[in-house]
Design a protein around this motif. Structure first.
Motif, PDB file in Angstrom:
ATOM      1  N   THR A 147       0.844  -1.188   0.000  1.00 16.96           N
ATOM      2  CA  THR A 147       0.000   0.000   0.000  1.00 16.96           C
ATOM      3  C   THR A 147       0.888   1.249   0.000  1.00 16.96           C
ATOM      4  O   THR A 147       2.056   1.181   0.373  1.00 16.96           O
ATOM      5  CB  THR A 147      -0.886   0.080   1.260  1.00 16.96           C
ATOM      6  OG1 THR A 147      -0.044   0.045   2.413  1.00 16.96           O
ATOM      7  CG2 THR A 147      -1.865  -1.059   1.336  1.00 16.96           C
ATOM      8  N   ALA A 148       0.310   2.377  -0.384  1.00 26.65           N
ATOM      9  CA  ALA A 148       1.028   3.649  -0.329  1.00 26.65           C
ATOM     10  C   ALA A 148       1.401   3.929   1.125  1.00 26.65           C
ATOM     11  O   ALA A 148       0.610   3.678   2.034  1.00 26.65           O
ATOM     12  CB  ALA A 148       0.140   4.762  -0.866  1.00 26.65           C
ATOM     13  N   ASP A 198       6.567   0.870  -1.063  1.00 29.56           N
ATOM     14  CA  ASP A 198       6.033   1.980  -1.853  1.00 29.56           C
ATOM     15  C   ASP A 198       7.222   2.673  -2.513  1.00 29.56           C
ATOM     16  O   ASP A 198       7.879   3.509  -1.918  1.00 29.56           O
ATOM     17  CB  ASP A 198       5.280   2.942  -0.930  1.00 29.56           C
ATOM     18  CG  ASP A 198       4.722   4.142  -1.677  1.00 29.56           C
ATOM     19  OD1 ASP A 198       4.996   4.281  -2.893  1.00 29.56           O
ATOM     20  OD2 ASP A 198       4.018   4.944  -1.041  1.00 29.56           O
ATOM     21  N   GLU A 199       7.487   2.287  -3.754  1.00 23.68           N
ATOM     22  CA  GLU A 199       8.682   2.815  -4.430  1.00 23.68           C
ATOM     23  C   GLU A 199       8.622   4.321  -4.642  1.00 23.68           C
ATOM     24  O   GLU A 199       9.658   4.951  -4.823  1.00 23.68           O
ATOM     25  CB  GLU A 199       8.865   2.112  -5.774  1.00 23.68           C
ATOM     26  CG  GLU A 199       9.275   0.658  -5.639  1.00 23.68           C
ATOM     27  CD  GLU A 199       9.639   0.064  -6.989  1.00 23.68           C
ATOM     28  OE1 GLU A 199       8.730  -0.042  -7.831  1.00 23.68           O
ATOM     29  OE2 GLU A 199      10.813  -0.268  -7.193  1.00 23.68           O
ATOM     30  N   LEU A 241      12.296   8.691   1.633  1.00 27.27           N
ATOM     31  CA  LEU A 241      13.243   7.831   2.352  1.00 27.27           C
ATOM     32  C   LEU A 241      14.694   8.254   2.185  1.00 27.27           C
ATOM     33  O   LEU A 241      15.441   8.324   3.166  1.00 27.27           O
ATOM     34  CB  LEU A 241      13.051   6.375   1.919  1.00 27.27           C
ATOM     35  CG  LEU A 241      11.737   5.778   2.411  1.00 27.27           C
ATOM     36  CD1 LEU A 241      11.453   4.440   1.732  1.00 27.27           C
ATOM     37  CD2 LEU A 241      11.764   5.599   3.928  1.00 27.27           C
ATOM     38  N   ALA A 242      15.098   8.556   0.957  1.00 29.64           N
ATOM     39  CA  ALA A 242      16.492   8.976   0.768  1.00 29.64           C
ATOM     40  C   ALA A 242      16.758  10.310   1.470  1.00 29.64           C
ATOM     41  O   ALA A 242      17.775  10.455   2.161  1.00 29.64           O
ATOM     42  CB  ALA A 242      16.838   9.026  -0.712  1.00 29.64           C
ATOM     43  N   PHE A 297       8.464  -7.513  -3.134  1.00 29.51           N
ATOM     44  CA  PHE A 297       8.122  -7.471  -4.556  1.00 29.51           C
ATOM     45  C   PHE A 297       9.208  -6.764  -5.374  1.00 29.51           C
ATOM     46  O   PHE A 297       9.242  -6.877  -6.590  1.00 29.51           O
ATOM     47  CB  PHE A 297       6.782  -6.763  -4.761  1.00 29.51           C
ATOM     48  CG  PHE A 297       5.648  -7.492  -4.099  1.00 29.51           C
ATOM     49  CD1 PHE A 297       5.073  -8.600  -4.705  1.00 29.51           C
ATOM     50  CD2 PHE A 297       5.188  -7.100  -2.848  1.00 29.51           C
ATOM     51  CE1 PHE A 297       4.053  -9.292  -4.090  1.00 29.51           C
ATOM     52  CE2 PHE A 297       4.155  -7.790  -2.224  1.00 29.51           C
ATOM     53  CZ  PHE A 297       3.590  -8.891  -2.845  1.00 29.51           C
ATOM     54  N   TYR A 298      10.068  -5.999  -4.713  1.00 30.29           N
ATOM     55  CA  TYR A 298      11.092  -5.217  -5.425  1.00 30.29           C
ATOM     56  C   TYR A 298      12.482  -5.809  -5.239  1.00 30.29           C
ATOM     57  O   TYR A 298      13.461  -5.229  -5.686  1.00 30.29           O
ATOM     58  CB  TYR A 298      11.018  -3.751  -4.969  1.00 30.29           C
ATOM     59  CG  TYR A 298       9.594  -3.275  -5.019  1.00 30.29           C
ATOM     60  CD1 TYR A 298       8.903  -3.302  -6.226  1.00 30.29           C
ATOM     61  CD2 TYR A 298       8.909  -2.902  -3.868  1.00 30.29           C
ATOM     62  CE1 TYR A 298       7.562  -2.955  -6.283  1.00 30.29           C
ATOM     63  CE2 TYR A 298       7.570  -2.547  -3.914  1.00 30.29           C
ATOM     64  CZ  TYR A 298       6.900  -2.580  -5.121  1.00 30.29           C
ATOM     65  OH  TYR A 298       5.577  -2.246  -5.176  1.00 30.29           O
ATOM     66  N   ASP A 299      12.552  -6.960  -4.583  1.00 28.38           N
ATOM     67  CA  ASP A 299      13.812  -7.686  -4.474  1.00 28.38           C
ATOM     68  C   ASP A 299      13.981  -8.463  -5.785  1.00 28.38           C
ATOM     69  O   ASP A 299      13.846  -9.673  -5.854  1.00 28.38           O
ATOM     70  CB  ASP A 299      13.722  -8.626  -3.255  1.00 28.38           C
ATOM     71  CG  ASP A 299      14.870  -9.601  -3.204  1.00 28.38           C
ATOM     72  OD1 ASP A 299      15.897  -9.346  -3.849  1.00 28.38           O
ATOM     73  OD2 ASP A 299      14.737 -10.637  -2.514  1.00 28.38           O
TER      74      ASP A 299
END
Ligand SMILES: [Zn+2]
Length: 466
Positions: free
Chosen positions: A328-329, A357-358, A365-366, A383-385
Protein backbone atom coordinates in the motif's frame (compact mmCIF):
# COMPACT_ATOMS: atom_id res chain seq x y z
CA UNK A 1 20.94 -23.06 -18.09
CA UNK A 2 22.32 -19.69 -16.87
CA UNK A 3 24.31 -17.07 -18.75
CA UNK A 4 27.55 -16.16 -16.94
CA UNK A 5 26.87 -12.52 -17.87
CA UNK A 6 23.27 -12.46 -16.68
CA UNK A 7 22.07 -9.11 -15.33
CA UNK A 8 25.18 -7.29 -16.57
CA UNK A 9 24.85 -4.26 -18.89
CA UNK A 10 24.37 -4.88 -22.60
CA UNK A 11 27.06 -2.44 -23.70
CA UNK A 12 30.40 -4.31 -23.90
CA UNK A 13 32.55 -1.75 -22.03
CA UNK A 14 30.20 -1.59 -19.02
CA UNK A 15 29.72 -5.33 -19.12
CA UNK A 16 33.46 -6.00 -18.94
CA UNK A 17 33.79 -3.72 -15.95
CA UNK A 18 30.70 -5.19 -14.23
CA UNK A 19 32.22 -8.63 -14.71
CA UNK A 20 35.52 -7.52 -13.15
CA UNK A 21 33.73 -5.97 -10.17
CA UNK A 22 31.61 -9.08 -9.75
CA UNK A 23 34.66 -11.36 -9.90
CA UNK A 24 35.97 -9.50 -6.84
CA UNK A 25 32.84 -10.19 -4.75
CA UNK A 26 31.18 -13.32 -6.11
CA UNK A 27 32.89 -15.58 -3.56
CA UNK A 28 32.48 -13.39 -0.49
CA UNK A 29 30.68 -15.06 2.43
CA UNK A 30 26.95 -14.44 2.79
CA UNK A 31 25.76 -12.17 5.58
CA UNK A 32 22.02 -12.77 5.94
CA UNK A 33 20.85 -10.33 8.62
CA UNK A 34 17.11 -10.70 8.04
CA UNK A 35 15.07 -13.69 6.92
CA UNK A 36 12.57 -16.37 7.77
CA UNK A 37 14.30 -19.71 7.46
CA UNK A 38 13.25 -22.25 10.09
CA UNK A 39 15.83 -22.62 12.89
CA UNK A 40 14.60 -26.21 13.33
CA UNK A 41 16.40 -27.10 10.08
CA UNK A 42 19.79 -26.17 11.52
CA UNK A 43 18.97 -27.57 14.96
CA UNK A 44 17.81 -31.00 13.86
CA UNK A 45 19.78 -31.24 10.60
CA UNK A 46 17.30 -33.70 9.10
CA UNK A 47 17.21 -34.19 5.31
CA UNK A 48 14.67 -32.06 3.43
CA UNK A 49 12.00 -34.66 2.66
CA UNK A 50 11.39 -34.15 -1.05
CA UNK A 51 11.59 -31.59 -3.90
CA UNK A 52 8.06 -30.25 -3.33
CA UNK A 53 8.69 -29.71 0.40
CA UNK A 54 11.86 -27.82 -0.49
CA UNK A 55 10.74 -25.68 -3.42
CA UNK A 56 6.95 -25.40 -3.52
CA UNK A 57 5.12 -25.83 -0.21
CA UNK A 58 7.05 -23.26 1.91
CA UNK A 59 7.51 -20.60 -0.77
CA UNK A 60 4.70 -18.09 -1.15
CA UNK A 61 6.47 -16.51 -4.15
CA UNK A 62 5.93 -19.81 -5.93
CA UNK A 63 2.41 -20.71 -4.94
CA UNK A 64 0.93 -17.19 -5.20
CA UNK A 65 1.73 -17.23 -8.93
CA UNK A 66 0.22 -20.69 -9.38
CA UNK A 67 -2.84 -19.64 -7.34
CA UNK A 68 -3.26 -16.55 -9.52
CA UNK A 69 -3.79 -18.90 -12.47
CA UNK A 70 -6.52 -20.86 -10.74
CA UNK A 71 -4.54 -23.68 -9.15
CA UNK A 72 -5.88 -24.57 -5.70
CA UNK A 73 -3.50 -24.35 -2.74
CA UNK A 74 -4.79 -27.75 -1.58
CA UNK A 75 -3.45 -29.25 -4.79
CA UNK A 76 -0.02 -27.80 -3.98
CA UNK A 77 0.00 -29.49 -0.58
CA UNK A 78 -0.51 -26.33 1.47
CA UNK A 79 -1.98 -27.32 4.85
CA UNK A 80 -5.44 -26.02 5.69
CA UNK A 81 -6.24 -24.64 9.13
CA UNK A 82 -9.09 -27.10 9.55
CA UNK A 83 -6.86 -30.03 8.65
CA UNK A 84 -8.95 -30.56 5.51
CA UNK A 85 -7.85 -32.66 2.58
CA UNK A 86 -4.84 -31.70 0.53
CA UNK A 87 -2.44 -33.30 -1.89
CA UNK A 88 0.14 -35.33 -0.03
CA UNK A 89 1.99 -36.94 -2.94
CA UNK A 90 5.03 -34.71 -3.49
CA UNK A 91 5.52 -36.00 -7.03
CA UNK A 92 2.04 -34.85 -8.03
CA UNK A 93 2.67 -31.45 -6.49
CA UNK A 94 5.94 -31.25 -8.39
CA UNK A 95 4.23 -32.12 -11.68
CA UNK A 96 1.74 -29.28 -11.30
CA UNK A 97 4.61 -26.92 -10.56
CA UNK A 98 6.64 -28.18 -13.56
CA UNK A 99 3.70 -28.03 -15.98
CA UNK A 100 3.22 -24.40 -15.03
CA UNK A 101 6.86 -23.34 -14.90
CA UNK A 102 6.31 -21.01 -17.87
CA UNK A 103 4.27 -18.75 -15.56
CA UNK A 104 7.54 -17.66 -13.94
CA UNK A 105 9.12 -16.38 -17.17
CA UNK A 106 10.63 -12.93 -16.61
CA UNK A 107 10.28 -13.11 -12.82
CA UNK A 108 13.10 -13.20 -10.26
CA UNK A 109 11.56 -16.42 -8.87
CA UNK A 110 12.47 -18.10 -12.15
CA UNK A 111 16.08 -16.96 -11.85
CA UNK A 112 16.31 -18.08 -8.19
CA UNK A 113 14.86 -21.49 -9.01
CA UNK A 114 17.08 -22.03 -12.05
CA UNK A 115 20.11 -20.99 -9.99
CA UNK A 116 19.30 -23.55 -7.30
CA UNK A 117 18.39 -26.34 -9.77
CA UNK A 118 21.56 -25.82 -11.71
CA UNK A 119 24.24 -24.97 -9.12
CA UNK A 120 22.97 -27.20 -6.31
CA UNK A 121 21.48 -30.19 -8.06
CA UNK A 122 23.18 -30.17 -11.45
CA UNK A 123 19.89 -29.95 -13.36
CA UNK A 124 20.73 -29.33 -17.02
CA UNK A 125 17.34 -28.91 -18.65
CA UNK A 126 14.68 -26.30 -18.14
CA UNK A 127 11.83 -27.49 -15.92
CA UNK A 128 8.69 -28.41 -17.87
CA UNK A 129 5.99 -31.06 -18.04
CA UNK A 130 8.43 -33.23 -20.03
CA UNK A 131 11.32 -32.92 -17.57
CA UNK A 132 9.20 -32.99 -14.38
CA UNK A 133 9.79 -36.61 -13.39
CA UNK A 134 13.50 -36.72 -14.25
CA UNK A 135 14.13 -33.50 -12.33
CA UNK A 136 12.12 -34.79 -9.39
CA UNK A 137 14.10 -38.04 -9.27
CA UNK A 138 17.43 -36.24 -9.53
CA UNK A 139 16.65 -33.78 -6.72
CA UNK A 140 14.94 -36.38 -4.51
CA UNK A 141 17.96 -38.70 -4.76
CA UNK A 142 20.42 -35.93 -3.91
CA UNK A 143 18.39 -34.79 -0.91
CA UNK A 144 19.15 -38.15 0.72
CA UNK A 145 22.91 -37.49 0.62
CA UNK A 146 24.58 -36.12 3.74
CA UNK A 147 25.91 -33.12 1.78
CA UNK A 148 22.33 -31.94 1.21
CA UNK A 149 21.41 -31.75 4.89
CA UNK A 150 20.72 -28.23 6.18
CA UNK A 151 24.06 -27.74 7.96
CA UNK A 152 26.08 -28.99 5.01
CA UNK A 153 24.15 -26.70 2.66
CA UNK A 154 24.65 -23.79 5.06
CA UNK A 155 28.40 -24.35 4.77
CA UNK A 156 28.27 -24.88 1.02
CA UNK A 157 26.34 -21.62 0.65
CA UNK A 158 29.23 -19.96 2.49
CA UNK A 159 26.91 -18.35 5.03
CA UNK A 160 28.93 -16.51 7.65
CA UNK A 161 25.86 -15.66 9.72
CA UNK A 162 22.10 -15.93 9.26
CA UNK A 163 19.32 -14.34 11.33
CA UNK A 164 15.95 -16.00 11.75
CA UNK A 165 12.91 -14.09 13.01
CA UNK A 166 10.96 -15.13 16.10
CA UNK A 167 8.03 -13.95 18.18
CA UNK A 168 8.59 -13.03 21.86
CA UNK A 169 6.36 -16.03 22.63
CA UNK A 170 8.89 -18.39 21.06
CA UNK A 171 11.15 -20.17 23.56
CA UNK A 172 14.01 -20.24 21.01
CA UNK A 173 14.63 -23.90 21.76
CA UNK A 174 16.11 -24.52 18.31
CA UNK A 175 18.65 -21.76 18.86
CA UNK A 176 19.60 -23.37 22.15
CA UNK A 177 20.07 -26.74 20.44
CA UNK A 178 22.30 -25.13 17.79
CA UNK A 179 24.35 -23.33 20.44
CA UNK A 180 24.80 -26.52 22.46
CA UNK A 181 25.79 -28.59 19.42
CA UNK A 182 29.32 -29.08 18.12
CA UNK A 183 28.38 -27.37 14.83
CA UNK A 184 29.84 -23.89 14.51
CA UNK A 185 27.39 -22.41 11.97
CA UNK A 186 26.25 -19.02 13.21
CA UNK A 187 22.44 -18.76 13.45
CA UNK A 188 21.04 -15.85 15.43
CA UNK A 189 17.47 -14.83 16.16
CA UNK A 190 15.71 -11.47 15.76
CA UNK A 191 13.01 -10.00 18.01
CA UNK A 192 9.71 -9.59 16.18
CA UNK A 193 7.11 -8.52 18.75
CA UNK A 194 4.10 -8.08 16.40
CA UNK A 195 2.00 -10.82 18.09
CA UNK A 196 2.14 -8.93 21.40
CA UNK A 197 2.48 -5.40 19.98
CA UNK A 198 -0.21 -5.23 17.32
CA UNK A 199 -3.75 -5.12 18.74
CA UNK A 200 -5.03 -6.39 15.39
CA UNK A 201 -2.87 -9.53 15.51
CA UNK A 202 -4.85 -12.78 15.94
CA UNK A 203 -5.21 -13.55 19.65
CA UNK A 204 -3.54 -10.31 20.81
CA UNK A 205 -4.98 -10.21 24.38
CA UNK A 206 -4.19 -13.90 24.92
CA UNK A 207 -0.72 -13.37 23.53
CA UNK A 208 -0.11 -10.54 26.01
CA UNK A 209 -1.25 -12.81 28.85
CA UNK A 210 1.11 -15.59 27.72
CA UNK A 211 3.85 -12.97 27.38
CA UNK A 212 3.37 -12.30 31.10
CA UNK A 213 3.43 -16.00 32.02
CA UNK A 214 6.60 -16.47 30.02
CA UNK A 215 8.52 -13.51 31.41
CA UNK A 216 7.17 -13.33 34.96
CA UNK A 217 6.03 -9.71 34.60
CA UNK A 218 2.51 -8.42 35.07
CA UNK A 219 1.67 -7.69 31.46
CA UNK A 220 -1.79 -6.43 32.42
CA UNK A 221 -0.18 -3.09 33.34
CA UNK A 222 1.65 -0.85 30.89
CA UNK A 223 4.78 -0.77 33.07
CA UNK A 224 4.84 -4.55 33.49
CA UNK A 225 4.24 -5.01 29.78
CA UNK A 226 7.24 -2.82 28.92
CA UNK A 227 9.36 -4.69 31.48
CA UNK A 228 8.36 -7.94 29.79
CA UNK A 229 9.68 -6.55 26.49
CA UNK A 230 12.94 -5.54 28.15
CA UNK A 231 13.33 -8.98 29.68
CA UNK A 232 12.48 -10.80 26.49
CA UNK A 233 14.85 -8.66 24.41
CA UNK A 234 17.65 -9.64 26.81
CA UNK A 235 16.65 -13.31 26.38
CA UNK A 236 16.83 -12.88 22.60
CA UNK A 237 20.14 -11.02 22.79
CA UNK A 238 21.56 -13.93 24.79
CA UNK A 239 20.65 -16.08 21.74
CA UNK A 240 22.56 -13.83 19.39
CA UNK A 241 19.87 -11.31 18.39
CA UNK A 242 21.28 -8.00 17.18
CA UNK A 243 18.01 -6.64 15.78
CA UNK A 244 14.30 -6.25 16.26
CA UNK A 245 11.79 -6.21 13.43
CA UNK A 246 8.39 -4.57 13.15
CA UNK A 247 5.91 -5.52 10.45
CA UNK A 248 3.31 -2.79 10.87
CA UNK A 249 0.69 -1.76 8.34
CA UNK A 250 2.12 1.78 8.31
CA UNK A 251 5.21 3.62 9.55
CA UNK A 252 3.09 5.52 12.11
CA UNK A 253 4.90 6.41 15.33
CA UNK A 254 3.48 8.05 18.47
CA UNK A 255 4.91 9.64 21.57
CA UNK A 256 2.12 9.75 24.14
CA UNK A 257 2.33 11.18 27.66
CA UNK A 258 2.47 8.35 30.23
CA UNK A 259 -1.17 8.51 31.44
CA UNK A 260 -2.43 8.37 27.85
CA UNK A 261 -0.18 5.41 27.05
CA UNK A 262 -1.44 3.61 30.16
CA UNK A 263 -5.10 4.12 29.33
CA UNK A 264 -4.61 3.26 25.66
CA UNK A 265 -2.94 0.01 26.75
CA UNK A 266 -5.97 -0.91 28.87
CA UNK A 267 -8.23 -0.10 25.97
CA UNK A 268 -6.39 -2.31 23.47
CA UNK A 269 -6.29 -5.13 26.02
CA UNK A 270 -10.06 -4.91 26.31
CA UNK A 271 -10.41 -5.25 22.55
CA UNK A 272 -12.72 -2.24 22.39
CA UNK A 273 -10.26 0.09 20.63
CA UNK A 274 -10.96 1.78 17.31
CA UNK A 275 -8.83 1.16 14.21
CA UNK A 276 -7.21 4.53 14.82
CA UNK A 277 -6.34 3.61 18.40
CA UNK A 278 -4.72 0.38 17.21
CA UNK A 279 -2.60 2.48 14.90
CA UNK A 280 -1.59 4.89 17.67
CA UNK A 281 -0.72 1.96 19.92
CA UNK A 282 1.52 0.32 17.33
CA UNK A 283 3.15 3.71 16.85
CA UNK A 284 3.79 4.03 20.58
CA UNK A 285 5.41 0.58 20.55
CA UNK A 286 7.88 1.74 17.90
CA UNK A 287 8.91 4.68 20.06
CA UNK A 288 9.22 2.45 23.14
CA UNK A 289 11.31 -0.03 21.15
CA UNK A 290 13.60 2.79 19.97
CA UNK A 291 14.08 3.82 23.59
CA UNK A 292 14.96 0.23 24.55
CA UNK A 293 17.33 -0.01 21.59
CA UNK A 294 19.28 2.95 22.91
CA UNK A 295 19.88 0.91 26.07
CA UNK A 296 20.43 -2.60 24.70
CA UNK A 297 21.79 -1.86 21.22
CA UNK A 298 19.29 -3.87 19.13
CA UNK A 299 19.05 -2.45 15.62
CA UNK A 300 15.43 -1.68 14.71
CA UNK A 301 13.95 -2.72 11.40
CA UNK A 302 10.63 -1.27 10.29
CA UNK A 303 8.89 -3.22 7.52
CA UNK A 304 5.70 -1.23 6.87
CA UNK A 305 3.25 -0.88 4.05
CA UNK A 306 1.95 -4.39 3.52
CA UNK A 307 -1.78 -4.91 3.60
CA UNK A 308 -1.51 -8.39 5.04
CA UNK A 309 -3.93 -11.25 4.48
CA UNK A 310 -5.73 -9.21 1.83
CA UNK A 311 -7.61 -12.28 0.61
CA UNK A 312 -10.06 -12.88 3.42
CA UNK A 313 -11.15 -16.33 2.28
CA UNK A 314 -7.61 -17.56 1.84
CA UNK A 315 -6.70 -16.26 5.30
CA UNK A 316 -9.66 -18.04 6.81
CA UNK A 317 -8.73 -21.39 5.30
CA UNK A 318 -4.92 -21.26 5.25
CA UNK A 319 -3.75 -18.53 7.65
CA UNK A 320 -0.96 -15.97 7.24
CA UNK A 321 1.83 -15.71 4.67
CA UNK A 322 -0.10 -17.23 1.82
CA UNK A 323 1.02 -14.78 -0.84
CA UNK A 324 -1.97 -12.49 -0.31
CA UNK A 325 -0.05 -9.56 1.17
CA UNK A 326 -0.37 -6.50 -1.07
CA UNK A 327 1.68 -3.27 -0.94
CA UNK A 328 0.00 0.00 0.00
CA UNK A 329 1.03 3.65 -0.33
CA UNK A 330 3.12 4.56 2.71
CA UNK A 331 3.92 7.89 4.33
CA UNK A 332 7.17 8.22 6.26
CA UNK A 333 7.77 11.95 6.66
CA UNK A 334 4.78 12.65 8.89
CA UNK A 335 4.50 9.16 10.33
CA UNK A 336 8.05 9.00 11.72
CA UNK A 337 8.11 12.51 13.11
CA UNK A 338 7.04 11.71 16.72
CA UNK A 339 9.79 9.08 17.01
CA UNK A 340 12.37 11.27 15.26
CA UNK A 341 11.53 14.22 17.50
CA UNK A 342 12.54 12.03 20.43
CA UNK A 343 15.46 10.02 19.05
CA UNK A 344 16.25 11.18 15.52
CA UNK A 345 19.59 12.75 16.44
CA UNK A 346 20.94 9.72 18.31
CA UNK A 347 23.95 8.40 16.39
CA UNK A 348 24.02 5.41 18.75
CA UNK A 349 20.63 4.21 17.48
CA UNK A 350 20.08 2.46 14.14
CA UNK A 351 16.63 2.27 12.59
CA UNK A 352 16.50 0.55 9.21
CA UNK A 353 13.55 1.59 7.06
CA UNK A 354 12.07 -0.61 4.36
CA UNK A 355 9.35 0.19 1.87
CA UNK A 356 6.85 -1.45 -0.42
CA UNK A 357 6.03 1.98 -1.85
CA UNK A 358 8.68 2.81 -4.43
CA UNK A 359 7.35 6.36 -4.81
CA UNK A 360 8.72 7.03 -1.31
CA UNK A 361 12.36 6.32 -2.24
CA UNK A 362 13.42 9.68 -3.61
CA UNK A 363 10.64 11.80 -2.13
CA UNK A 364 10.87 10.64 1.50
CA UNK A 365 13.24 7.83 2.35
CA UNK A 366 16.49 8.98 0.77
CA UNK A 367 16.10 12.53 2.14
CA UNK A 368 15.29 11.17 5.63
CA UNK A 369 18.14 8.65 5.68
CA UNK A 370 20.47 11.24 4.12
CA UNK A 371 19.85 13.48 7.10
CA UNK A 372 18.90 11.78 10.39
CA UNK A 373 21.86 10.03 12.05
CA UNK A 374 19.69 7.20 13.39
CA UNK A 375 18.17 6.27 10.02
CA UNK A 376 19.40 3.81 7.39
CA UNK A 377 17.66 2.50 4.30
CA UNK A 378 17.00 -1.21 3.99
CA UNK A 379 17.46 -2.82 0.58
CA UNK A 380 14.77 -3.25 -2.07
CA UNK A 381 12.28 -5.53 -0.41
CA UNK A 382 9.82 -8.29 -1.24
CA UNK A 383 8.12 -7.47 -4.56
CA UNK A 384 11.09 -5.22 -5.43
CA UNK A 385 13.81 -7.69 -4.47
CA UNK A 386 14.23 -8.22 -8.20
CA UNK A 387 16.71 -7.03 -10.85
CA UNK A 388 14.57 -4.08 -11.91
CA UNK A 389 13.51 -3.31 -8.33
CA UNK A 390 17.09 -3.27 -7.05
CA UNK A 391 18.19 -1.14 -9.99
CA UNK A 392 15.43 1.40 -9.37
CA UNK A 393 16.36 1.48 -5.69
CA UNK A 394 19.98 2.41 -6.46
CA UNK A 395 18.92 4.96 -9.06
CA UNK A 396 16.39 6.66 -6.78
CA UNK A 397 18.25 6.77 -3.48
CA UNK A 398 22.00 6.98 -4.16
CA UNK A 399 22.17 10.61 -5.24
CA UNK A 400 20.59 11.79 -1.99
CA UNK A 401 21.49 9.20 0.64
CA UNK A 402 24.75 7.88 -0.85
CA UNK A 403 25.71 4.23 -0.44
CA UNK A 404 26.72 4.45 3.19
CA UNK A 405 23.22 5.17 4.50
CA UNK A 406 22.17 1.83 3.03
CA UNK A 407 22.77 -1.53 4.67
CA UNK A 408 23.72 -4.04 1.98
CA UNK A 409 21.41 -6.88 1.03
CA UNK A 410 18.73 -8.90 2.89
CA UNK A 411 17.41 -12.09 1.33
CA UNK A 412 14.32 -12.06 3.60
CA UNK A 413 13.48 -15.56 2.48
CA UNK A 414 11.73 -18.69 3.74
CA UNK A 415 13.14 -20.65 0.79
CA UNK A 416 16.51 -21.98 1.93
CA UNK A 417 17.88 -22.99 -1.49
CA UNK A 418 17.17 -19.51 -2.87
CA UNK A 419 19.66 -17.81 -0.53
CA UNK A 420 22.78 -18.02 -2.72
CA UNK A 421 20.72 -17.12 -5.80
CA UNK A 422 19.30 -14.01 -4.16
CA UNK A 423 22.65 -12.76 -2.93
CA UNK A 424 24.22 -13.48 -6.29
CA UNK A 425 21.48 -11.47 -8.02
CA UNK A 426 22.01 -8.49 -5.70
CA UNK A 427 25.78 -8.60 -6.27
CA UNK A 428 25.35 -8.65 -10.03
CA UNK A 429 22.83 -5.80 -10.10
CA UNK A 430 25.02 -3.68 -7.82
CA UNK A 431 28.12 -4.35 -9.91
CA UNK A 432 26.19 -3.39 -13.06
CA UNK A 433 25.09 -0.14 -11.41
CA UNK A 434 28.63 0.64 -10.22
CA UNK A 435 30.06 -0.10 -13.67
CA UNK A 436 27.74 2.50 -15.18
CA UNK A 437 28.87 5.07 -12.62
CA UNK A 438 32.51 4.43 -13.54
CA UNK A 439 31.94 4.46 -17.31
CA UNK A 440 29.97 7.69 -17.07
CA UNK A 441 32.77 9.35 -15.09
CA UNK A 442 31.06 9.55 -11.71
CA UNK A 443 33.24 7.12 -9.77
CA UNK A 444 36.80 5.80 -9.99
CA UNK A 445 37.30 2.12 -10.62
CA UNK A 446 39.12 1.51 -7.33
CA UNK A 447 36.18 3.10 -5.48
CA UNK A 448 33.78 0.85 -7.38
CA UNK A 449 35.72 -2.23 -6.24
CA UNK A 450 35.61 -1.04 -2.65
CA UNK A 451 31.88 -0.29 -2.92
CA UNK A 452 31.12 -3.66 -4.51
CA UNK A 453 32.71 -5.26 -1.47
CA UNK A 454 30.80 -3.08 0.97
CA UNK A 455 27.44 -3.60 -0.75
CA UNK A 456 27.92 -7.38 -0.85
CA UNK A 457 29.37 -7.85 2.61
CA UNK A 458 30.68 -5.01 4.76
CA UNK A 459 27.61 -2.78 5.06
CA UNK A 460 25.27 -5.54 6.28
CA UNK A 461 27.82 -6.76 8.78
CA UNK A 462 28.39 -3.28 10.18
CA UNK A 463 24.78 -2.03 10.14
CA UNK A 464 23.50 -5.11 11.98
CA UNK A 465 26.52 -5.42 14.29
CA UNK A 466 27.15 -8.97 13.09
ZN1 LIG B 1 11.04 -10.37 6.70
Amino acid sequence: MMSPDRLFPADPQSRDLARRLYDGVSDLPIISPHGHTDPRWYAENQPFPDPAALFVVPDHYVFRMLYSQGIRLEDLGIPRRDGGERETDPRRIWRIFAENYHLFRGTPTRMWLDHAFSTLFGVKERLSAETADDTYDLIAAKLQNPEFRPRALFERFNIEVIATTESPLDDLRHHDVIAASDWDGRVVTAYRPDPVADPDFEGFADNVRRFGDLTGYDTQTWEGYLEAHRGRRAYFRARGATSSDHGHPSAQTSDLPLPEAQSLFQRVLSGRQSAEESEIFRGQILTEMAKMSLDDGLVMQIHPGSSRNHNHRLFKHFGRDMGADIPTATDYVKALKPLLDRFGNEAGLTIILFTLDETAYSRELAPLAGHYPCLRLGPAWWFYDSPEGMRRYRELVTETAGFYNTVGFNDDTRAFPSIPARHDMARRVDCAFLADLVISGRLDEDEAHELANDLAYGLAKRAYNL
